[in-house]
Write an enzyme that holds these catalytic residues in place. Sequence first.
Site, PDB file in Angstrom:
ATOM      1  CB  ALA A   2      26.601  -7.457 -10.003  1.00 13.28           C
ATOM      2  N   GLY A   3      25.612  -6.147  -6.678  1.00 10.20           N
ATOM      3  CA  GLY A   3      24.522  -5.444  -5.996  1.00 10.20           C
ATOM      4  C   GLY A   3      24.785  -3.943  -6.105  1.00 10.20           C
ATOM      5  CB  ALA A  32      28.239  -2.241  -2.582  1.00 10.28           C
ATOM      6  N   GLY A  33      28.574  -3.065  -5.545  1.00 17.31           N
ATOM      7  CA  GLY A  33      29.463  -3.492  -6.625  1.00 17.31           C
ATOM      8  C   GLY A  33      29.253  -2.680  -7.891  1.00 17.31           C
ATOM      9  CG  PHE A  45      12.577   4.193   7.153  1.00 21.81           C
ATOM     10  CD1 PHE A  45      11.713   4.228   6.081  1.00 21.81           C
ATOM     11  CD2 PHE A  45      13.218   2.990   7.446  1.00 21.81           C
ATOM     12  CE1 PHE A  45      11.480   3.106   5.305  1.00 21.81           C
ATOM     13  CE2 PHE A  45      12.994   1.859   6.677  1.00 21.81           C
ATOM     14  CZ  PHE A  45      12.122   1.910   5.602  1.00 21.81           C
ATOM     15  CD  GLN A  56      18.836  -3.985  11.651  1.00 21.68           C
ATOM     16  OE1 GLN A  56      18.668  -3.894  10.451  1.00 21.68           O
ATOM     17  NE2 GLN A  56      19.059  -2.935  12.409  1.00 21.68           N
ATOM     18  CG  HIS A 100      13.241  -5.647   9.671  1.00 24.81           C
ATOM     19  ND1 HIS A 100      11.905  -5.495   9.954  1.00 24.81           N
ATOM     20  CD2 HIS A 100      13.564  -4.631   8.833  1.00 24.81           C
ATOM     21  CE1 HIS A 100      11.445  -4.426   9.309  1.00 24.81           C
ATOM     22  NE2 HIS A 100      12.435  -3.884   8.634  1.00 24.81           N
ATOM     23  CG  LEU A 124      11.720  -6.730   5.510  1.00 29.13           C
ATOM     24  CD1 LEU A 124      12.304  -7.142   6.844  1.00 29.13           C
ATOM     25  CD2 LEU A 124      12.647  -5.757   4.813  1.00 29.13           C
ATOM     26  CD  GLU A 126      12.419   0.753  10.365  1.00 25.60           C
ATOM     27  OE1 GLU A 126      13.002  -0.248  10.813  1.00 25.60           O
ATOM     28  OE2 GLU A 126      12.963   1.855  10.241  1.00 25.60           O
ATOM     29  NE  ARG A 167      15.042  -1.788  10.232  1.00 26.00           N
ATOM     30  CZ  ARG A 167      15.494  -1.794   8.994  1.00 26.00           C
ATOM     31  NH1 ARG A 167      16.604  -2.450   8.693  1.00 26.00           N
ATOM     32  NH2 ARG A 167      14.845  -1.151   8.054  1.00 26.00           N
ATOM     33  CG  HIS A 215      16.882  -7.073   7.816  1.00 23.89           C
ATOM     34  ND1 HIS A 215      16.283  -7.449   6.639  1.00 23.89           N
ATOM     35  CD2 HIS A 215      17.090  -5.738   7.744  1.00 23.89           C
ATOM     36  CE1 HIS A 215      16.133  -6.361   5.876  1.00 23.89           C
ATOM     37  NE2 HIS A 215      16.634  -5.324   6.513  1.00 23.89           N
ATOM     38  NE  ARG A 220      21.138  -2.025   7.471  1.00 26.15           N
ATOM     39  CZ  ARG A 220      19.933  -1.892   6.917  1.00 26.15           C
ATOM     40  NH1 ARG A 220      19.418  -0.701   6.666  1.00 26.15           N
ATOM     41  NH2 ARG A 220      19.224  -2.967   6.614  1.00 26.15           N
ATOM     42  CB  SER A 255      21.800  -1.076   4.173  1.00 17.87           C
ATOM     43  OG  SER A 255      22.595  -1.854   3.314  1.00 17.87           O
ATOM     44  CG  LEU A 256      18.973   0.787   0.039  1.00 17.84           C
ATOM     45  CD1 LEU A 256      17.616   1.200  -0.533  1.00 17.84           C
ATOM     46  CD2 LEU A 256      19.590  -0.271  -0.870  1.00 17.84           C
TER      47      LEU A 256
END
Length: 578
Positions: A16-17, A19-20, A119, A239, A241, A251, A254, A285, A351, A393, A398-399
Amino acid sequence: MRPVVRHQYDAVIVGAGGAGLMAALEASKGCRVAVVSKLYPTRSHTGTAQGGIGAALGNREPDNWEWHMFDTVKGGDYLVDQDAAEFMCKEAIRVVYELEHMGLPFNRTPEGKIDQRKFGGHTKEFGKGPVQRSCFAADRTGHMILQTLYQQCIKRQVTFFDEYRLVDVLMREGRCCGVVALCLATGELHVIHAKAVLMATGGFGRMYKVTSNAHTLTGDGCAILWRRGLPLEDMEFFQFHPTGIYKLGILITEGARGEGGVLRNRTGERFMERYAPTLLDLAPRDMVSRAVHQEIRAGRGIDGKDYVHLDLTHLDRRVIEEKLPDITDFVRTYLGLDPVRELIPIQPTAHYAMGGIPTNLNAEVLADEQGRVVPGLYAAGECACVSVHGANRLGTNSLVDIVVFGNRGGQRIAEWAPKAEWAALPDDPEGSAQEQLARLEANRGGDEAARLRAEMQQVMMDDVGVFRIHAGLQEACERVNRLRAAYQGVGLSDKGRRFNTEVEELLELGGLLDLAWVTATAALARQESRGGHSREDFPNRDDAKWLKHSMASLRGDAVQLAYKPVTITRFQPQERKY
Ligand SMILES: Cc1cc2nc3c(=O)[nH]c(=O)nc-3n(C[C@H](O)[C@H](O)[C@H](O)COP(=O)(O)OP(=O)(O)OC[C@H]3O[C@@H](n4cnc5c(N)ncnc54)[C@H](O)[C@@H]3O)c2cc1C
């Protein structure tokens, strides 16, 4: 044996992030959907994403999706499948506006448009200089995405199984037909029969000692499919970071460098000038992490130690406090430092998993390097590899990946599931889950699991980290394999059924050990340096031999490696200078 409860839904989304939830929301437009999540949805790791989501809206300066695509391909050191990158960079624009219309409170430009900032690796006109592409809600972008999508899912009456842990994925004759989950509150098993299953279980940074990842990022979905014989793609690419808080790994986005922060060594030098003269501190990165390591090795770490400084002290106090409020808070809380006046000690932190469950552009899971689809099985987000990130990446991508491919997977399910026939469940669907849990209950408990976990995290950090070399990787494979054997003997001290978090930790450790083994094995095999995979014994990228994706599968008790070509459409591989 544990009691079993049975359910039936057209589609089950595991995770349930971002993507889910995105997938659940879309799928719910065409069929009955359940979401199974080991965490309460809004506690998913997406909620910690700080810096932003990349989309070529061009709100601050001219931009277009093709430049975004170029940056993604080059940032990924040309291992990116370019059809997927094109799809993602075009769709990013539509999906970001869709999130805005759902109510996501982005920062605004003075004219009221979505604000954007610089970024790492994001450029204008194919590399001419940094561009403002990251859409953000202060440094809480992921939090806002998660809250927005969760509200929408509730509105659409998606059913949530919160604090239910996936233990098995059910397959019959090559088709996926449901899942088995363990209910944390009761210890019961739940068999959910479904036409479609979408995996969105996130990453697995917890295989490393210093990581930005939440304790729950243990790669369960990847490990479960791997044990069912399905392949994992590009697992050697993990990756680091560059800016994790020293020793803690927490974290520092960036976005801090996007707002003008710079890295400095013990002499106060802005050392990125030597490594990436055009993009400086905003190089991708993998390059910045290697530069930090090289400075430390050359004795230019602060006080000769293994960290360097992130300097924000020249920035306006208002910028720091308004655009980076959460990280300012972290630095004050965890280090007792004030970033407005003091330098922040940082070191690279594990990361992001570039590799994962192979999928095509429709988020359908692939069974092999020929691209055969597993009917009924989908994956999206960090657990998946489509592959838009290739060997490295870019920040904010990613988002984008989770919302674009979550959306796509959900759409496909909404189209496919209502028409599809039900596949019968296998005989004794919960059998394998019962067996696995019974073994943990039968074995003797103790502190063995903690020892195995600590050793795995140390080995991975030392030998499968920013720099890698044959002897170290070989040793990592052997040691992780010994840990896997020892894991067979670990058991529970707490045999209770209700809220038994020890069961969860043991299951997670088993999965992490398998994924660490696959990562080290694939890294040992790849004799070149590309993106996040940097071999000291093979320092150059070797396109003639290695411009290909790895596909690792479990055969007997060995990792079998196959390879498949990279899809190249617009951009031929070039030397990667920034
Ligand atoms: C600190 C931090 C900052 C970041 N900042 C950015 C950023 O600014 N921009 C950017 O683009 N990316 C960023 N990233 C990366 C990005 O946030 C993640 O890659 C992305 O959010 C992953 O989303 P996801 O939906 O795939 O998985 P997650 O959000 O990790 O969700 C995984 C879900 O799977 C569920 N789950 C896992 N295992 C099981 C199981 N066995 N049974 C049931 N459910 C399970 C969990 O409950 C959870 O709901 C950041 C990452 C971190 C760690």
